[in-house]
Write an enzyme that holds these catalytic residues in place. Structure first.
Site, short mmCIF file in Angstrom:
data_model
loop_
_atom_site.label_atom_id
_atom_site.label_comp_id
_atom_site.label_asym_id
_atom_site.label_seq_id
_atom_site.Cartn_x
_atom_site.Cartn_y
_atom_site.Cartn_z
N ASP A 91 -0.08 3.97 -13.83
CA ASP A 91 -1.08 5.00 -13.54
C ASP A 91 -0.73 5.72 -12.24
OD1 ASP A 91 -1.65 2.88 -11.89
OD2 ASP A 91 -3.81 2.88 -12.26
N SER A 92 0.36 5.29 -11.56
CA SER A 92 0.92 6.06 -10.44
C SER A 92 1.35 7.44 -10.96
CB SER A 92 2.11 5.32 -9.82
OG SER A 92 3.03 4.93 -10.82
N ASP A 151 -0.22 0.88 -18.11
CA ASP A 151 -1.39 0.58 -17.27
C ASP A 151 -2.68 1.01 -17.95
OD1 ASP A 151 -0.40 -0.65 -15.01
OD2 ASP A 151 -0.39 1.16 -13.76
N LYS A 189 -1.31 -3.46 -18.82
CA LYS A 189 -1.49 -4.08 -17.50
C LYS A 189 -2.85 -3.74 -16.93
CE LYS A 189 1.12 -2.79 -13.78
NZ LYS A 189 0.12 -2.22 -12.85
N GLU A 240 -5.46 -4.45 -13.35
CA GLU A 240 -5.50 -4.86 -11.94
C GLU A 240 -6.66 -5.81 -11.67
OE1 GLU A 240 -5.62 -1.46 -9.34
OE2 GLU A 240 -3.79 -0.58 -10.18
N GLU A 275 1.82 -6.85 -5.72
CA GLU A 275 2.09 -5.64 -4.95
C GLU A 275 1.70 -5.82 -3.48
OE1 GLU A 275 0.84 -1.96 -6.73
OE2 GLU A 275 1.10 -0.83 -4.87
N1 LIG Z 1 4.91 7.14 -5.13
C1 LIG Z 1 4.17 6.03 -5.28
N2 LIG Z 1 4.74 4.83 -5.11
C2 LIG Z 1 4.01 3.69 -5.21
O1 LIG Z 1 4.58 2.58 -5.07
C3 LIG Z 1 2.63 3.80 -5.54
C4 LIG Z 1 2.09 5.10 -5.73
N3 LIG Z 1 2.86 6.18 -5.58
N4 LIG Z 1 0.78 5.27 -6.04
C5 LIG Z 1 -0.01 4.13 -6.43
C6 LIG Z 1 0.34 2.99 -5.60
C7 LIG Z 1 -0.03 3.14 -4.14
N5 LIG Z 1 0.99 2.39 -3.49
C8 LIG Z 1 1.19 2.30 -2.12
C9 LIG Z 1 1.01 3.39 -1.31
C10 LIG Z 1 1.23 3.30 0.05
C11 LIG Z 1 1.61 2.09 0.61
C12 LIG Z 1 1.84 2.01 2.07
O2 LIG Z 1 1.94 3.01 2.73
N6 LIG Z 1 1.94 0.81 2.63
C13 LIG Z 1 2.24 0.60 4.03
C14 LIG Z 1 1.91 -0.82 4.41
C15 LIG Z 1 0.73 -0.88 5.34
C16 LIG Z 1 0.52 -2.30 5.87
O3 LIG Z 1 1.42 -2.76 6.60
O4 LIG Z 1 -0.52 -2.90 5.56
C17 LIG Z 1 3.74 0.81 4.27
O5 LIG Z 1 4.09 1.14 5.41
O6 LIG Z 1 4.54 0.64 3.32
C18 LIG Z 1 1.79 0.99 -0.21
C19 LIG Z 1 1.59 1.10 -1.59
C20 LIG Z 1 1.87 1.80 -4.46
N7 LIG Z 1 1.78 2.69 -5.61
C1 LIG Z 2 3.27 0.24 -8.69
C2 LIG Z 2 3.19 -0.25 -10.09
C3 LIG Z 2 3.16 -1.75 -10.16
C4 LIG Z 2 2.02 0.36 -10.80
O1 LIG Z 2 1.04 -0.26 -11.14
C5 LIG Z 2 2.11 1.80 -11.08
O2 LIG Z 2 3.19 2.39 -10.92
O3 LIG Z 2 1.09 2.36 -11.49
MG LIG Z 3 -0.57 1.04 -11.63
#
Ligand SMILES: Nc1nc(=O)c2c([nH]1)NC[C@@H]1CN(c3ccc(C(=O)N[C@@H](CCC(=O)O)C(=O)O)cc3)CN21
Ligand SMILES: CC(C)C(=O)C(=O)O
Ligand SMILES: [Mg+2]
Length: 273
Positions: free
Chosen positions: A43-44, A82, A112, A114, A182
């Protein structure tokens, strides 16, 4: 095509499971050509293809539309789709109905969901009974980011780490065929991986998971401008795309495209007289 049993065997033999997202026909074709074990129609989709700012806006019909395209591009790869936001939270009946529609229309191998709530445990059992394999997804669950307070690493303290481990055991006992973890510290992901019998597939969860998944557009640097820390990029589609379009624009402006090579010529010009 891999089967659920193959995935279990891969865990036992520490043959790492590879998964990438895809949302359309060409990406699915690439993933299948590369010999990937599993494709996730995530669903991303909402973020990386439709330009929404979260996965919350994604609808069941979007997942069906894109899931069908992926199936056509990768007819011989294990495809997971998803279930989108709120398509499995209204009631058990509604959830079963939505799962059936998504599974039948996309002809996927699994769906899938969540979270590890009691309701989800019941749903996993019911769907498994009905013949719809479920991949669970714990840790950072983007559909609930408004409740989690953002996209943050999960399971950093004793209580949340314990809860996550219990949820993992619960979804595994309920019959989930695999578990996506994740944004979880790698040490916790290792413990969970060792404590359950089903494969863990990590995204930002370290090397000890039984498999890895990344978002196609992140891997390719395609349309995304900010990447989470856990993403390794393997191509530069943004750069290649802008360069290609710039060259095309310049050729058209300069009158060098289309040259004769790209044109159709009459065999007999005199027909125009
Ligand atoms: N382009 C994209 N990639 C993804 O993996 C993703 C999406 N979109 N959209 C749905 C979710 C959202 N996701 C995300 C989005 C941002 C972070 C992020 O910025 N995390 C911080 C960590 C912050 C912490 O330390 O608690 C990082 O710096 O990576 C993580 C997962 C994973 N999924
Ligand atoms: C980040 C993965 C696991 C996901 O659920 C998605 O791409 O939607
Ligand atoms: Mg997803």
């Amino acid at each position: 095509m891999k089967t659920t049993l193959d995935l279990l065997k891969m865990k036992k033999e520490t043959d790492r499971i590879t998964m990438i997202t895809a949302y359309d026909y060409p990406a699915a074709k690439q993933a299948e050509a590369a010999g990937i074990d599993m494709i996730l129609v995530g669903d991303s989709l909402g973020n990386v293809v439709l330009g929404y700012d979260s996965t919350v806006q994604v609808k069941l019909e979007d997942m069906i539309h894109h899931g069908k395209a992926v199936r056509r591009g990768a007819p011989n790869t294990f495809v997971v789709v998803d279930m989108p936001f709120m398509s499995y939270h209204v009631s058990l009946e509604e959830s079963l109905k939505n799962a059936a529609a998504l599974f039948q229309e996309t002809n996927a191998q699994a769906l899938k969901i969540e979270g590890g709530s009691k309701e989800n445990i019941t749903l996993i059992k019911r769907l498994q009974d009905a013949g719809i394999p479920i991949v669970a997804h714990l840790g950072l669950t983007p559909q609930t980011f408004n409740v989690l307070g953002g996209y943050k690493v999960q399971g950093r303290d004793k209580e949340t780490a314990k809860q996550l481990t219990e949820d993992a055991k619960a979804v595994a006992s309920a019959g989930a065929i695999a578990l996506v973890l994740e944004c979880v510290p790698l040490e916790l992901a290792e413990v969970i991986t060792n404590e359950i019998d089903i494969p863990t597939i990590g995204i930002g969860a370290g090397v000890h998971c039984d498999g890895q998944v990344l978002v196609y557009h992140d891997v390719m640097q395609y349309g995304v401008d900010r990447l989470p820390k856990f993403v390794k990029t393997y191509a530069d589609f943004n750069g290649a795309g802008v360069e290609a379009i710039t060259n095309y624009v310049n050729d058209v402006k300069g009158g060098t495209f289309p040259s004769e090579e790209y044109s159709f010529l009459l065999k007999d010009r005199s027909i125009l007289e």
